[in-house]
Design an enzyme around this catalytic site. Structure first.
Site, PDB file in Angstrom:
ATOM      1  N   LYS A  52       0.848  -1.198   0.000  1.00 38.89           N
ATOM      2  CA  LYS A  52       0.000   0.000   0.000  1.00 38.89           C
ATOM      3  C   LYS A  52       0.883   1.248   0.000  1.00 38.89           C
ATOM      4  O   LYS A  52       1.890   1.304   0.712  1.00 38.89           O
ATOM      5  CB  LYS A  52      -0.900  -0.034   1.242  1.00 38.89           C
ATOM      6  CG  LYS A  52      -1.965   1.041   1.311  1.00 38.89           C
ATOM      7  CD  LYS A  52      -2.821   0.844   2.570  1.00 38.89           C
ATOM      8  CE  LYS A  52      -3.889   1.896   2.724  1.00 38.89           C
ATOM      9  NZ  LYS A  52      -4.650   1.739   3.991  1.00 38.89           N
ATOM     10  N   SER A 127      -9.620   2.144   3.042  1.00 42.65           N
ATOM     11  CA  SER A 127      -8.756   2.858   2.128  1.00 42.65           C
ATOM     12  C   SER A 127      -7.842   1.949   1.308  1.00 42.65           C
ATOM     13  O   SER A 127      -7.351   2.346   0.263  1.00 42.65           O
ATOM     14  CB  SER A 127      -7.892   3.859   2.896  1.00 42.65           C
ATOM     15  OG  SER A 127      -7.029   3.183   3.811  1.00 42.65           O
ATOM     16  N   SER A 151      -9.434  -0.282   7.269  1.00 46.83           N
ATOM     17  CA  SER A 151      -8.920  -0.224   5.894  1.00 46.83           C
ATOM     18  C   SER A 151      -8.230  -1.473   5.367  1.00 46.83           C
ATOM     19  O   SER A 151      -7.903  -1.531   4.181  1.00 46.83           O
ATOM     20  CB  SER A 151      -7.972   0.954   5.747  1.00 46.83           C
ATOM     21  OG  SER A 151      -8.729   2.138   5.697  1.00 46.83           O
TER      22      SER A 151
HETATM   23  N1  GLN Z   1     -12.646   4.407   6.529  1.00 48.72           N
HETATM   24  C1  GLN Z   1     -12.026   4.892   7.729  1.00 48.72           C
HETATM   25  C2  GLN Z   1     -11.616   6.329   7.531  1.00 48.72           C
HETATM   26  O1  GLN Z   1     -11.947   6.861   6.529  1.00 48.72           O
HETATM   27  C3  GLN Z   1     -10.856   4.031   8.096  1.00 48.72           C
HETATM   28  C4  GLN Z   1      -9.669   4.248   7.269  1.00 48.72           C
HETATM   29  C5  GLN Z   1      -8.488   3.422   7.642  1.00 48.72           C
HETATM   30  O2  GLN Z   1      -8.592   2.399   8.327  1.00 48.72           O
HETATM   31  N2  GLN Z   1      -7.323   3.893   7.237  1.00 48.72           N
HETATM   32  O3  GLN Z   1     -10.984   6.948   8.335  1.00 48.72           O
END
Ligand code: GLN
Length: 455
Positions: A52, A127, A151
């Site tokens: 990532k 994400s 994410s």
């Molecule tokens: N969807 C969550 C956010 O937007 C979690 C994102 C993540 O785990 N990096 O913050």
């Protein structure tokens, strides 16, 4: 073969921001030479991995899918990347994501959307949508994700892949581009629990360069995945979270049906299922959206147009402040700006006790719910996410609708324990994930239950 697969399908799926063909082939050649020389190698030597783009990689572009880091080439490797290199896994490239890991659909990447290989009209989750889509489309057998609120697990659920958020502090954050430092956790994305466990063991363990790294033995996740694969869960007690089934927190019917079929399977494998109450989980989402943006607003202050990447409007006449402001205006996308504004507000004098301080107290209540639950059961289970992969654009108009994707995954981050998502069936032809949540440093039980479900 994986590079060929990327060349064939990534034009459509768009999981990668950067492919490092030469680097991957060089590592593969090193492994061949080591094999020929009869050297002892680890179990994943020669098995490629995608990373990532929020994880820094020496000499490889790292942007966190933001324009503000466009063109930045890190001069060092994250600890987990050092460990991947030492174990000789060829690095295929860097995967797409929501900008700075803020989002649940990868639609907030500043570069392009990643498509869900199951249905290219739908999101791959976020994400870490790029890592999940790369594994789902068989462009990579393994990938690295990061999980701040879901994410790794939510993209896993909506792409039919396995994803694990390890215990916070079990895996080093050194070299992760910081979003919310008290929550960020790197972990594996894979096709099944055993593959994930093998990668987990490569990257985890104490790191003196991360002050929150836990100095304790790595939970035996590979052994646990092998045990789970025998299909025997007798003596294992699993708790169903009562509050997740009620009112506004309920999942859509197709997700519930697949999840309940999973519960039946767990019972057949010998697990005992009980209902447990975690009343504070209901407040996890609002708590997260105070704590995570607060930490983000502080962490993102470093993007000032001086230290990294983009610098905008510097015509030699403008003041330092004007250049910083223009750089941040041009370099950050709308969701990142929303988080910075929210976090700065929640931390500002006069509001910090009412918002940030209160959120920290609720975080403690959530932690206490987990601790009480683990006095009764070995692990908790839930659907990973309330809904299947949605169509592009369906939730970008209303931030709250997007935030709901992590309703069931966020409590685990608040507590710091491990959580995995394992595919459990289909709804409307799209994958559904079952989440297994364990006690702090009880990563092994989550892998065992997931591997049993796959058996
Ligand atoms: N969807 C969550 C956010 O937007 C979690 C994102 C993540 O785990 N990096 O913050």
């Amino acid at each position: 073969a994986f590079l060929d697969r990327i060349a064939a399908v990534d034009g459509t799926v768009k999981a990668f921001l950067h492919v490092d063909r030469d680097g991957a082939l060089a590592t593969a050649a090193e492994v061949d030479a080591a094999v020929a020389a009869g050297e002892e190698l680890g179990p994943l030597a020669g098995v490629p991995v995608a990373i990532k783009d929020v994880v820094v990689t020496k000499g490889l572009p790292t942007t966190a899918a933001s324009k503000i880091l466009e063109g930045w080439i890190p001069p060092y490797d994250a600890t987990i990347v050092e460990r991947i290199k030492a174990a000789k896994l060829p690095i295929l490239g860097k995967t797409n994501m929501d900008e700075f890991a803020m989002g649940s659909s990868t639609e907030y990447s500043a570069y392009f959307k990643t498509l869900n290989p199951w249905d290219t009209g739908r999101i791959p989750g976020g994400s870490g949508g790029g890592s999940a889509a790369a594994v789902a489309a068989k462009m990579a057998p393994l990938a690295i994700g990061t999980d701040t609120g879901g994410s790794i697990r939510q993209p896993g659920a909506v792409t039919g892949t396995f994803g694990a958020k390890p215990t916070y502090g079990g895996n080093s954050r050194y070299g992760l581009i910081a979003f919310s430092s008290s929550l960020d956790t790197p972990g594996p994305v894979s096709r099944n629990a055993l593959d994930g466990a093998l990668l987990h063991e490569v990257i985890s363990g104490h790191d003196p360069r991360d002050s929150t790294s836990i100095d304790a033995p790595v939970p035996p996740v590979v052994e646990a995945a092998r045990l789970g694969a025998t299909g025997d869960l007798s003596g294992v007690k699993l708790g169903v979270v009562k509050e997740f089934k009620e009112g506004a927190d309920a999942a859509e019917p197709g997700v519930i049906a697949a999840y309940e079929a999973g519960i039946e399977q767990l019972v057949e494998l010998g697990a005992e299922i009980v209902e447990v109450s975690c009343p504070s989980f209901t407040y996890a989402l609002p708590t997260y959206y105070l704590i995570a943006p607060s930490e983000a607003s502080s962490n993102l202050a470093r993007y000032d147009g001086v230290r990294y990447g983009l610098r905008a409007g510097d015509d030699g006449k403008k003041s330092l402040e004007e250049v910083m402001s223009l750089t941040r205006e041009a370099g950050f996308g709308p969701e990142v700006k929303r988080r910075i504004i929210l976090g700065t507000y929640a931390l500002s004098a006069g509001y910090v006790d009412a918002f940030y301080g209160k959120a920290q107290k609720v975080r403690t209540l959530i932690k206490q719910d987990f601790e009480r639950a683990f006095e009764q059961v070995d692990a908790l289970i839930s659907p990973t996410t309330p809904f299947i992969a949605f169509e592009f654009g369906a939730r970008t108009g209303d931030p709250y609708q997007m935030y709901l994707a992590d309703l069931y995954t966020i409590p685990t981050n608040m507590y710091g324990g491990p959580g995995v998502s394992v595919p459990v069936g289909l709804s409307e032809g799209m994958p559904v994930g079952l989440q297994v949540m364990g006690p702090v440093l009880g990563d092994d039980i989550t892998y065992r239950v997931a591997a049993a479900l796959e058996s």
